[in-house]
Design an enzyme around this catalytic site. Structure first.
Site, PDB file in Angstrom:
ATOM      1  N   ASP A  75       0.891  -1.156   0.044  1.00  0.00           N
ATOM      2  CA  ASP A  75      -0.090   0.085  -0.022  1.00  0.00           C
ATOM      3  C   ASP A  75       0.863   1.121  -0.106  1.00  0.00           C
ATOM      4  O   ASP A  75       2.080   1.140   0.319  1.00  0.00           O
ATOM      5  CB  ASP A  75      -0.775  -0.170   1.201  1.00  0.00           C
ATOM      6  CG  ASP A  75      -1.986   1.056   1.319  1.00  0.00           C
ATOM      7  OD1 ASP A  75      -2.195   1.414   0.220  1.00  0.00           O
ATOM      8  OD2 ASP A  75      -2.204   1.385   2.322  1.00  0.00           O
ATOM      9  N   ASP A 109      -0.433   5.032   0.786  1.00  0.00           N
ATOM     10  CA  ASP A 109      -0.746   6.029   1.990  1.00  0.00           C
ATOM     11  C   ASP A 109      -0.621   5.670   3.256  1.00  0.00           C
ATOM     12  O   ASP A 109      -1.438   4.424   3.511  1.00  0.00           O
ATOM     13  CB  ASP A 109      -1.992   6.733   1.581  1.00  0.00           C
ATOM     14  CG  ASP A 109      -2.266   7.356   0.318  1.00  0.00           C
ATOM     15  OD1 ASP A 109      -1.481   8.277   0.265  1.00  0.00           O
ATOM     16  OD2 ASP A 109      -3.274   7.131  -0.215  1.00  0.00           O
ATOM     17  N   ASP A 111      -1.330  -0.502   5.981  1.00  0.00           N
ATOM     18  CA  ASP A 111      -1.640   0.270   7.185  1.00  0.00           C
ATOM     19  C   ASP A 111      -3.137  -0.050   7.633  1.00  0.00           C
ATOM     20  O   ASP A 111      -3.415   0.610   8.851  1.00  0.00           O
ATOM     21  CB  ASP A 111      -1.341   1.539   7.150  1.00  0.00           C
ATOM     22  CG  ASP A 111      -2.372   2.744   6.337  1.00  0.00           C
ATOM     23  OD1 ASP A 111      -2.601   1.909   5.205  1.00  0.00           O
ATOM     24  OD2 ASP A 111      -2.612   3.360   6.838  1.00  0.00           O
TER      25      ASP A 111
END
Length: 269
Positions: A18, A20, A214
């Protein structure tokens, strides 16, 4: 001190990562990212940055990381905009859409053979945007009420930025779903479509890959449901208290992506 070995993780040939909250917050590169990318290249790992953000094209994401000092070619990026465009092209070849979103989404749809239509489109397609307005929402509501299908690029409620946690696609599309009573279909993670597209693009099987993210509600569950090893980093949306709220857990929990290159890490939780 309890520690866990990362030998099994290091045996993986492929890493799906990922962006961001893992690679950057807004325009700020996170600690350990440069070292992680050097480790990937040095060890000949396949890797793909898989983002639920639909705002930017792979070229724009490559340029963004270049401004932060990372040289990564655009073929290493795959976005929810591309996944959404691919899905809609398979469902309705040559169809049309009314789009609320940024150029990355509009261009992906154009490249998939879709045309823009604000009168009687097949779909209303919604992605993150900073140019949202009441007029656009009002028009989207009218089109959905007339029969257009509602598509969201991803189901994220929030996303990390330089200024903290901000609303994302699912939060921004909610006025349309509430006003029409129509649920949106979300293409991005944790939708298995997104993961299958990623593995197909990389040309690898699930056994050879691990996903790093996250978010428990998108990245980690996407990996679990696709039978990948999962790495949760605490540099974005999730923290240790967040993990306790879910009935599943990641294979590994790390403070940041830089921990991936270590031989072993301190056991978290």
């Amino acid at each position: 001190m309890n520690t866990v070995s990362l030998a099994h993780l290091h045996e993986k040939s492929t890493f799906i990562c990922d962006m961001d909250g893992v690679i950057y917050h807004g325009n700020t590169l996170l600690p350990g990212v440069s070292e992680f990318v050097r480790w990937l290249n040095k060890n000949g790992k396949n890797f793909l940055f898989l983002t639920n953000s639909s705002e930017r094209s792979p070229k724009e994401l490559s340029n963004k990381l270049a401004r932060m000092g990372l040289d990564i070619s655009e073929d290493h990026f795959y976005t929810s905009a591309l996944a959404t465009a691919g899905f809609l092209a398979s469902q309705c070849p040559g169809g049309s859409a009314y789009v609320i979103g940024e150029p990355g989404l509009v261009n992906a749809l154009y490249n998939a053979g879709f045309s823009m239509n604000d009168y009687n489109p097949d779909y209303v397609v919604f992605g993150e945007t900073r140019s949202i307005s009441y007029e656009k929402i009002e028009h989207a509501v009218m089109l959905v009420q007339k029969g257009a299908k509602l598509i969201g690029t991803n189901p994220d409620l929030t996303g990390p930025t330089d200024h903290g946690i901000m609303p994302a696609c699912r939060a921004l599309i909610s006025p349309i779903t509430l006003a029409t009573g129509c649920e949106a279909y979300f293409v991005g993670k944790p939708n298995p479509l997104m993961m299958r597209h990623a593995l197909k693009k990389l040309g690898v099987s699930r056994r050879d890959a691990a996903i790093i993210g996250d978010r428990m509600d998108t990245d980690i569950i996407a990996g679990i449901e696709s039978e990948l090893d999962t790495v949760l980093v605490l540099s974005g949306v999730s923290d240790t208290e967040t993990v306790k709220k879910f009935p599943y857990r990641p294979t590994y929990i790390m403070n940041g992506v830089g921990d991936v290159i270590k031989d072993e890490i301190e056991l978290i939780m």
